[in-house]
Write an enzyme that holds these catalytic residues in place. Structure first.
Site, mmCIF file in Angstrom:
data_model
loop_
_atom_site.group_PDB
_atom_site.id
_atom_site.type_symbol
_atom_site.label_atom_id
_atom_site.label_comp_id
_atom_site.label_asym_id
_atom_site.label_seq_id
_atom_site.Cartn_x
_atom_site.Cartn_y
_atom_site.Cartn_z
ATOM 1 N N ASP A 6 18.108 45.991 54.977
ATOM 2 C CA ASP A 6 19.326 45.295 54.532
ATOM 3 C C ASP A 6 20.134 46.231 53.627
ATOM 4 O O ASP A 6 20.660 45.822 52.588
ATOM 5 C CB ASP A 6 19.005 43.968 53.826
ATOM 6 N N HIS A 15 21.134 34.773 59.020
ATOM 7 C CA HIS A 15 21.131 34.882 57.558
ATOM 8 C C HIS A 15 20.979 33.430 57.104
ATOM 9 O O HIS A 15 21.958 32.690 57.038
ATOM 10 C CB HIS A 15 22.453 35.509 57.089
ATOM 11 N N PHE A 18 26.694 41.311 45.772
ATOM 12 C CA PHE A 18 25.318 41.148 46.254
ATOM 13 C C PHE A 18 24.957 42.317 47.160
ATOM 14 O O PHE A 18 25.722 42.647 48.066
ATOM 15 C CB PHE A 18 25.199 39.862 47.081
ATOM 16 N N ASP A 67 25.923 37.658 59.755
ATOM 17 C CA ASP A 67 25.259 38.081 58.520
ATOM 18 C C ASP A 67 26.236 38.461 57.413
ATOM 19 O O ASP A 67 27.301 39.012 57.643
ATOM 20 C CB ASP A 67 24.309 39.252 58.765
ATOM 21 N N HIS A 105 15.914 39.204 56.665
ATOM 22 C CA HIS A 105 15.488 39.224 55.252
ATOM 23 C C HIS A 105 14.811 37.945 54.756
ATOM 24 O O HIS A 105 15.256 37.311 53.803
ATOM 25 C CB HIS A 105 16.657 39.587 54.336
HETATM 26 ZN ZN LIG Z 1 22.122 38.601 55.199
#
Ligand SMILES: [Zn+2]
Length: 433
Positions: free
Chosen positions: A309, A183, A327, A156, A236
């Site tokens: 997350d 991910h 991010f 991830d 996510h």
């Molecule tokens: Zn991720």
């Protein structure tokens, strides 16, 4: 925040007790002795009592997706500050992602994280890397990592781009009995995108990340899970297309589970309009139609977990132009209040469903036992007050980072903290009389 040692025997009075697994949802009291629930009922007494004033007591919440940043990025978060943020947000346990420095790709580092977390009431369960250095080239020693305490495997922060590596990881997931957490992103399609690709990104002049980047990667990983029989967990999930692929795969009997984040449930790409870099994360905030589809999936109970997350970033990495900003957003301290306020008050979910999706659902994904409200059960409880009104103020965060897209939001429903074994940790002080 210092954990507080609880009295030997005490009573929590005037609460609403919710434990969906036990079929429990009623007003009542609990008596706890030496960290074990001994009595459940009404008008109970003990040497000291804490008046809950109608707060909800439920099995401890678990966050499946947290970035603790330690080792390597302690300016943004440490294991301890992450645990404090978790306790303040009502979580008694969490799974932490391997994109630290060094990466969680060897037994020694995984063991170090577990030891570092010891001594604070929030349990930390590392997710180890699928590939060495998260480089996507060579599988880690998954058996050894699992034996050391890893509850899942993920690269991830990045996808596991090579399908052959992903195939073998999924085959190993059968052996180690732990999920491969995907991910799902095709980096060639995402390119240098900074937000969701849409009419809004065009208008704002920002490079876009198309839905297809997530959809293709999701469908590929589902096909690999179907082919190998391994357990795939989709992190996510954010697009309607990925959601449909997931739901159809579940119907076909593929071993796939999924989580959704509060920000994808409650915000759309329109939130980027002010160029607030705290609206920048991966996957990006999608369109209203995606958001509504995710909300519907909560109602239909097709998704196993709401995970934050939680991705702390220093102030410096966010006070830059939008397309240069890091991010990720923090989420541990706002998730429960947001979901309670926007989902229960608006009739999307029942209170018991919220308890279930924060306690039972995520633990089942990684095969952990679920805490219970029953006589003889070791105490691992979340306490939150459904009527407490509050405003999200980042200066009150226990997290080291403040990159929340929800700053300033007015919410009803707020966690007080957690009870775990013999200790309390939380935002408020216990009030024993
Ligand atoms: Zn991720």
């Amino acid at each position: 925040m210092e954990p507080i040692r609880l009295p030997k025997k005490y009573c929590l009075k005037g609460a609403r007790l919710i434990d969906p697994v036990q079929g429990l949802d009623k007003a009542g009291d609990l008596v706890i002795e030496n960290g074990v629930i001994t009595e459940i009922g009404s008008d109970l007494s003990a040497p000291v009592c804490w008046d809950m004033q109608g707060a909800i007591i439920c099995p401890g919440f678990f966050d499946l997706h947290v970035h603790l940043r330690e080792p390597g990025f302690e300016d943004a978060e440490t294991i301890r500050t992450g645990q404090e943020a978790a306790a303040a947000g009502g979580f008694t346990g969490m799974a932490c992602m391997p994109n630290t420095e060094p990466t969680l790709d060897q037994a020694g580092v995984v063991r170090w994280v577990i030891q570092q977390a010891d001594g604070f009431p929030v349990a930390v369960h590392p997710v180890a890397a699928v590939t060495k250095g998260r480089k996507g080239e060579e599988l880690t020693e998954m058996v050894e990592l699992r034996e050391t305490g890893a509850v899942g495997f993920s690269d991830d922060g990045s996808p596991t781009a090579n399908p052959e590596i992903m195939r073998r990881a999924l085959e190993y997931s059968l052996l180690v009995k732990a999920p491969i957490i995907s991910h799902a992103e095709d980096l060639d399609l995402s390119r240098d995108g900074a937000m969701h690709e849409s009419e809004t990104s065009t208008r704002l002049g920002l490079p876009g990340i198309p839905r297809i980047s997530e959809d293709i990667a999701t469908i590929r990983d589902i096909m690999l899970a179907e082919y190998t029989g391994g357990h795939l967990h989709l992190a996510h999930l954010s697009t309607e297309g990925a959601l449909r692929a997931f739901e159809e795969a579940v119907k076909r009997g593929v071993r796939v589970t999924a989580e959704v984040t509060p920000h994808h449930l409650l915000l759309s790409d329109k939130a980027v309009e002010g160029y607030d870099t705290d609206t920048k994360m991966k996957p990006p905030l999608r369109e209203e139609s995606d958001r509504m589809a995710l909300m519907e999936s909560l109602k239909a109970k097709s998704i196993q977990a709401i995970a934050t997350d939680h991705a702390p970033h220093t102030f410096e990495s966010k006070v830059v132009p939008y397309d240069e900003a890091a991010f990720g957003v923090v989420g541990l301290e706002t998730a429960v209040g947001l979901i309670w306020d926007r989902c229960v008050d608006q009739g999307v979910m029942e209170p018991a469903d919220i308890v279930s999706i924060f306690s039972q659902g995520p633990r089942q994904v990684v095969g952990l036992s679920v805490p219970a409200i029953k006589a003889g059960a070791p105490m691992e409880l979340t306490i939150f007050h459904p009527e407490e009104s509050w405003q999200v103020k980042t200066e009150e965060f226990y997290s080291k980072s403040i990159n929340s897209p929800f700053k300033g939001w007015e919410l009803k429903g707020r966690p007080w903290g957690i009870l775990k074994d013999t200790h309390w940790a939380g935002r408020v002080e216990p009030d024993f009389k």
